[in-house]
Write a protein that holds these residues in place. Structure first.
Motif, PDB file in Angstrom:
ATOM      1  N   LEU A 564       0.849  -1.198   0.000  1.00  0.00           N
ATOM      2  CA  LEU A 564       0.000   0.000   0.000  1.00  0.00           C
ATOM      3  C   LEU A 564       0.878   1.238   0.000  1.00  0.00           C
ATOM      4  CD1 LEU A 564      -2.694   1.552   0.299  1.00  0.00           C
ATOM      5  CD2 LEU A 564      -2.478   1.284   2.764  1.00  0.00           C
ATOM      6  N   ARG A 566       0.026   5.030  -0.036  1.00  0.00           N
ATOM      7  CA  ARG A 566      -1.106   5.969   0.053  1.00  0.00           C
ATOM      8  C   ARG A 566      -0.673   7.262  -0.621  1.00  0.00           C
ATOM      9  NH1 ARG A 566      -1.537   3.562   5.683  1.00  0.00           N
ATOM     10  NH2 ARG A 566      -3.697   2.908   5.987  1.00  0.00           N
ATOM     11  N   ARG A 625      -2.020   3.038  -4.495  1.00  0.00           N
ATOM     12  CA  ARG A 625      -3.453   3.287  -4.403  1.00  0.00           C
ATOM     13  C   ARG A 625      -3.778   4.685  -4.913  1.00  0.00           C
ATOM     14  NH1 ARG A 625      -6.216   3.468   1.351  1.00  0.00           N
ATOM     15  NH2 ARG A 625      -5.122   5.469   1.456  1.00  0.00           N
ATOM     16  N   GLU A 756     -13.098  -2.835   0.848  1.00  0.00           N
ATOM     17  CA  GLU A 756     -13.199  -1.998   2.052  1.00  0.00           C
ATOM     18  C   GLU A 756     -14.629  -1.763   2.492  1.00  0.00           C
ATOM     19  OE1 GLU A 756      -9.885   1.198   2.309  1.00  0.00           O
ATOM     20  OE2 GLU A 756     -10.716   1.302   0.285  1.00  0.00           O
ATOM     21  N   GLY A 777      -8.825  -3.683   2.746  1.00  0.00           N
ATOM     22  CA  GLY A 777      -8.585  -2.495   3.575  1.00  0.00           C
ATOM     23  C   GLY A 777      -9.395  -2.682   4.840  1.00  0.00           C
ATOM     24  N   THR A 778      -8.790  -3.390   5.786  1.00  0.00           N
ATOM     25  CA  THR A 778      -9.575  -3.811   6.950  1.00  0.00           C
ATOM     26  C   THR A 778      -9.877  -2.662   7.917  1.00  0.00           C
ATOM     27  OG1 THR A 778      -7.499  -4.568   7.866  1.00  0.00           O
ATOM     28  CG2 THR A 778      -8.959  -6.245   6.943  1.00  0.00           C
ATOM     29  N   ASN A 779      -9.196  -1.506   7.739  1.00  0.00           N
ATOM     30  CA  ASN A 779      -9.564  -0.352   8.577  1.00  0.00           C
ATOM     31  C   ASN A 779     -10.973   0.093   8.204  1.00  0.00           C
ATOM     32  OD1 ASN A 779      -6.920  -0.452   9.484  1.00  0.00           O
ATOM     33  ND2 ASN A 779      -6.222   1.104   8.028  1.00  0.00           N
ATOM     34  N   ASP A 780     -11.156   0.339   6.906  1.00  0.00           N
ATOM     35  CA  ASP A 780     -12.487   0.749   6.463  1.00  0.00           C
ATOM     36  C   ASP A 780     -13.477  -0.402   6.536  1.00  0.00           C
ATOM     37  OD1 ASP A 780     -12.685   3.525   5.809  1.00  0.00           O
ATOM     38  OD2 ASP A 780     -11.124   3.167   4.318  1.00  0.00           O
ATOM     39  N   ARG A 790     -13.992   5.052  12.638  1.00  0.00           N
ATOM     40  CA  ARG A 790     -12.601   4.876  13.027  1.00  0.00           C
ATOM     41  C   ARG A 790     -12.028   6.163  13.598  1.00  0.00           C
ATOM     42  NH1 ARG A 790      -9.759   4.003   7.129  1.00  0.00           N
ATOM     43  NH2 ARG A 790      -7.875   4.617   8.236  1.00  0.00           N
ATOM     44  N   CYS A 843      -4.012  -4.832   3.599  1.00  0.00           N
ATOM     45  CA  CYS A 843      -3.129  -3.687   3.864  1.00  0.00           C
ATOM     46  C   CYS A 843      -3.672  -2.788   4.969  1.00  0.00           C
ATOM     47  CB  CYS A 843      -2.870  -2.899   2.593  1.00  0.00           C
ATOM     48  SG  CYS A 843      -4.353  -2.167   1.902  1.00  0.00           S
ATOM     49  N   GLY A 844      -4.740  -3.191   5.639  1.00  0.00           N
ATOM     50  CA  GLY A 844      -5.207  -2.423   6.803  1.00  0.00           C
ATOM     51  C   GLY A 844      -4.208  -2.586   7.940  1.00  0.00           C
TER      52      GLY A 844
END
Ligand code: PEP
Ligand code: MG
Length: 883
Positions: A564, A566, A625, A756, A777-780, A790, A843-844
């Motif tokens: 990733l 950003r 990304r 995501e 994208g495990t954060n989102d 978050r 990639c989270g």
């Protein structure tokens, strides 16, 4: 069913593999007995009996009582003593011991078997003082643990006697004092409508009952909840002959490790106290002597101890932590378990045990825990115990390591102070992209709001900079430049420039300048272990990196590519870049020269950065990304700064102030995280996707021309529908063609999507028709699946949830396997059903979390991607998941 496993020197049917049934302590006692070590004889009642006990509403099964009598008879024969017999008294301890250690959570009773008659026989044998001391301890423990008489009621009497005689320590009481104390304790029983059963069997049964009961007392339940200890049947109970280390100068008690737990050196390490019981060591009344001095004062015992511990370590195949007691010249082994150790020690011990032929390479890999490696890779405090009284609060342990610096409250000040050589800790309510300069200049970052995936946490981890987040107990007054908190009901104020220390590994915030120790990366040792790690793992480990420098760090740490990049982080890198972004955003007209110039300038910056990253990652995949964040993130907060920016932009672009203001203020959204961001940006503003794709292909073509090997993977963020993907794919492919035509270089590339949003996971089968790879994208995905923001959930309720056990862990920290993980599983299955060789990664932030990595390994992902400094930890976790 079998309820009891006796143990005595040379004999036991139990063994170390039976921890689930016998608890950790019981299983190892049986094992030591089997090995011929001198353990005080006794027996373990199984955890299944605990289960049975609770099932029957808190009753000891009748059969158990018979078994206990038989087992006691065995011990009596072994010891030549008799339970309840004043002429040959035998006393027992009753202790808990679950399969997983729960220190101090459950109950213990010592000296069971004493009563008014037996104590006199005991006195005749061992002296009145000693006997009375044992009796008053029994009265106190039994009263407290078994009968629920408040501990303080006993303490009050003890204090009264000592005060009356002007004594400072318990040990100064003589036989008469203790006899009076026994009388007073009995009165405490009477005052509470209780009495100590004079029948030793009654004491024994009630003691066992109390220990079983303590499995389900609130603090034990809470402890299991917090430590995620589930699936256990209950606690075992260990009933064991009492031995005493306080019977004069040929007695004593001690603890030792078979290797130095601080540095791993192979030596007996520990402490010993002559004429003392275990609690005297803990109470700190007398200073114990180093274990090696035993060789001078009790040479034969010391030799026996060395022989025992050496044998034990060989047998257990790990460094042991051992407790022992010497009673009148006779050595008793009380407990052994695998010893806790520092990162340095863990590494050295694992390698040396392998070299000594005790363990395999895979076993060595499993012996080093991810947190050990973490310790090795970050600066640490010299001694974490020393600063305990200076801890002012505990926030989220967002990025590990120790930081020490002077408090500043703005990014500008952080940069200014750092420029004149000061070490600073930047303290903010929360950080924003505008703060990155100051964050970078600071030793560590402290925020009052925000969780494990807040801006501060993500950025700090990326740099390996210590960070503590979400410290709600701290209040910043930006005007006064102070940090206010409460201590003992009093307000305490820290000023700008005051020293603070942060422990990003534990989340502690500490006042003062705590001494640091350098990271102890021993290239040789670490390198050796990591080579075994890499052989054992299946998952590849990539990195999240946005600059050539980070890419190089990650590569040195063993990253196998970039998972990733950003791109928005590149836009924040300098003031000129942010200015160009702002001009691009403020100008609506696509064909205006201002817009074209701004886009062109940004393309130049990006191309430069991409070239650097491609070179740093030569030969390895680089996943880039497209622009992701809501555009208002590029603007200052509303207020004077925003007004000034609008005036400046109006002038630069030759537009009216109203128009610029209208345009920029129009970017603000009620729910920005669910707003115009991700691929939606590239769809509403295709020129941005085109600019970025062109920059990627031009950079790749340039590096290829110089002989480099470049594999750009272009990743479209926040996709929910196939049409979104098709839209972006068309722009990207067109850009690739155009660059190929202009440069004459065919860049090999892939286009994939991030997963995501839940809809993307559900539609994975169709998305896989278009995407060449998925990156979760495990954060989102956590935010959107859980419906938890978050950005501000931490302060609002998440910390309350984790504190109160509604959630066992922060789902932004460790993946929620059964919920969000299910989304991942669905997407994996549906994606691979369409395209069996679809490349899958994550990639989270969870990509650097060992527990989550174990799940990603299990569901069959190809790689995890994490911040550069976590790469070694992810490699280790991936290996352990595979072994
Ligand atoms: C994610 O959402 O997991 C991700 C990697 O993207 P970001 O954190 O930049 O939103
Ligand atoms: Mg995201």
């Amino acid at each position: 069913i079998r309820r009891i496993y006796p143990f005595s020197r040379g004999n036991s049917d139990g063994n170390k593999a039976m921890k689930e049934l016998l608890g950790g302590k019981g299983a190892n006692l049986c094992e030591m007995a089997r090995c011929g070590l001198n353990v005080p004889p006794g027996f373990t009642i199984t955890t299944e009996v605990c289960e049975e006990f609770h099932r029957c509403g808190g009753q000891l099964p009748d059969e158990l009582l018979e078994d206990v009598r038989k087992a006691v008879a065995g011990v009596e024969a072994e010891m030549g003593l008799k339970f309840g017999d004043a002429n040959a008294p035998l006393l027992f301890s009753v202790r808990s011991g679950a399969a997983v250690s729960m220190p101090g959570m459950m109950d213990t009773v010592l000296n069971l078997g004493l009563n008014d008659q037996v104590v006199e026989g005991f006195a005749a044998k061992y002296g009145a003082r000693f006997a009375m001391d044992c009796y008053r301890r029994l009265l106190q423990m039994f009263g407290d643990v078994v009968l629920g008489i408040p501990h303080e009621a006993f303490e009050a009497k003890l204090t009264a006697i000592k005060a009356a005689k002007g004594l400072q320590f318990d040990v100064q009481m003589d036989a008469d004092d203790l006899r009076s104390l026994v009388g007073l304790y009995k009165q405490v029983y009477v005052d509470h409508g209780q009495e100590l059963p004079q029948d030793p069997w009654q004491q024994m049964y009630m003691g066992i009952n109390a220990v079983f009961k303590s499995w389900n007392i609130p603090r034990a339940i809470k402890y299991r909840e917090i430590n995620k200890i589930t699936g256990l049947k209950g606690t075992a109970v260990n009933v064991q002959t009492m031995v005493y280390g306080n019977m004069g100068d040929t007695s004593g008690t001690g603890v030792c490790f078979t290797r130095n737990p601080a540095n791993g050196e192979r030596e007996l390490f520990g402490e010993f106290l002559i004429n003392a019981q275990g609690e005297d060591v803990v109470a700190g009344i007398r200073t114990p002597m180093p274990i090696k001095h035993m060789a001078d004062v009790m040479p034969p015992i010391y030799a026996e101890l060395v022989a025992n511990t050496t044998m034990l370590e060989k047998h257990m195949k790990d460094m042991q932590d051992v407790e022992f007691t010497v009673q009148e010249g006779k050595l008793f082994m009380l407990q052994c378990r695998n010893g806790k150790r520092t990162g340095t020690a863990a590494l050295r011990i694992a390698l040396e045990l392998e070299a000594e032929g005790l363990i395999s390479k895979d076993e060595a890999v499993c012996m080093v825990e991810p947190r050990h490696l973490d310790q090795l890779l970050h600066p640490q405090f010299e001694d974490e115990k020393k600063y305990a009284k200076d801890v002012i609060t505990r926030g989220l342990a967002a990025s590990p390591g120790a930081a020490v610096g002077r408090l500043v409250f703005s990014a500008e000040e952080a940069e200014e102070w750092a420029a004149r050589g000061e070490r600073v800790v930047l303290c903010r309510h929360e950080t924003s992209p505008e703060d990155v300069g100051g964050m970078h200049a600071a030793q560590g970052i402290l925020t009052c709001r925000g969780g494990m995936t807040s801006h501060a946490a993500v950025v700090a981890r990326g740099w390996g900079k210590p960070c503590v987040c979400g410290c709600e107990a701290l209040h910043i007054d930006l005007k006064a430049k102070t940090l206010v908190y409460e201590a003992n009901g009093q307000e305490v104020i820290l000023n700008e420039g005051d020293w603070v220390s942060l422990n990003g590994t534990t989340g502690e915030v500490i006042v003062g300048q705590q001494p640091l120790r350098k990271p102890e990366v021993q290239g040789g040792n670490l390198g050796k272990l990591m080579s075994w790690v890499d052989k054992a793992r299946r998952l590849r480990v990539l990195t999240n990196a946005d600059t050539p420098e980070d890419a190089l760090v990650a590569r040195t740490n063993g990253a196998q590519g970039i998972g990733l990049c950003r791109t928005e982080h590149m836009f924040f890198a300098t003031h000129e870049r942010i200015a160009a972004v702002r001009r691009m955003i403020a100008e609506e007209e696509l064909d205006s020269s201002h817009k074209m110039e701004a886009l062109d300038e940004l393309k130049r910056y990006q191309r430069e950065d991409f070239e650097g990253i491609f070179k740093a990652m030569d030969g390895l995949p680089v996943t880039i990304r497209l622009l992701d964040p809501p555009l208002h993130e590029f603007l200052p907060q509303e207020g004077p700064a925003m007004e000034a920016l609008c005036r400046q932009l109006a002038e630069e672009l030759g537009a009216s102030l109203e128009r610029v203001e209208g345009r920029l203020n129009g970017l603000r959204e009620v729910n920005p995280m669910m707003g115009l961001r991700g691929c939606r940006l590239g769809i509403v503003h295709p020129e941005i996707t085109e600019m970025q794709a062109t920059a990627i292909f031009e950079a790749a073509a340039a590096v290829i021309k110089e002989g480099g090997h470049v594999h750009p993977h272009i990743m479209v963020p926040l996709v929910a529908t196939t049409d979104e993907m098709d839209h972006q794919l068309a722009i990207i492919h067109a850009a690739a063609k155009a660059v190929a035509a202009a440069s004459g270089v065919q860049v090999p590339y892939k286009v994939g999507t991030m997963i995501e949003v839940p809809r993307a996971a559900l539609q994975a089968g169709h998305l896989a028709e278009r995407a060449e790879f998925f990156s979760f994208g495990t954060n989102d995905l956590t935010q959107m699946t859980f419906g938890i923001s978050r950005d501000d959930a931490q302060a609002k309720f998440l910390s309350h949830y984790t504190r109160s056990g509604i959630l066992q862990t922060d789902p932004f920290d460790t993946l929620d396997v059964i919920g969000v993980g299910e989304m991942v599983k669905i997407a994996v299955e549906r994606g691979r059903a369409t395209k069996p060789n679809l490349e899958l990664g994550i990639c989270g932030e969870h990509g650097g979390d060992p527990a989550s990595i174990s799940f990603f390994n299990k569901v069959g992902l190809d790689y995890v991607s994490c911040s550069p400094l976590r790469v070694p930890i992810a490699r280790l976790a991936a290996a352990q998941a595979a072994i």
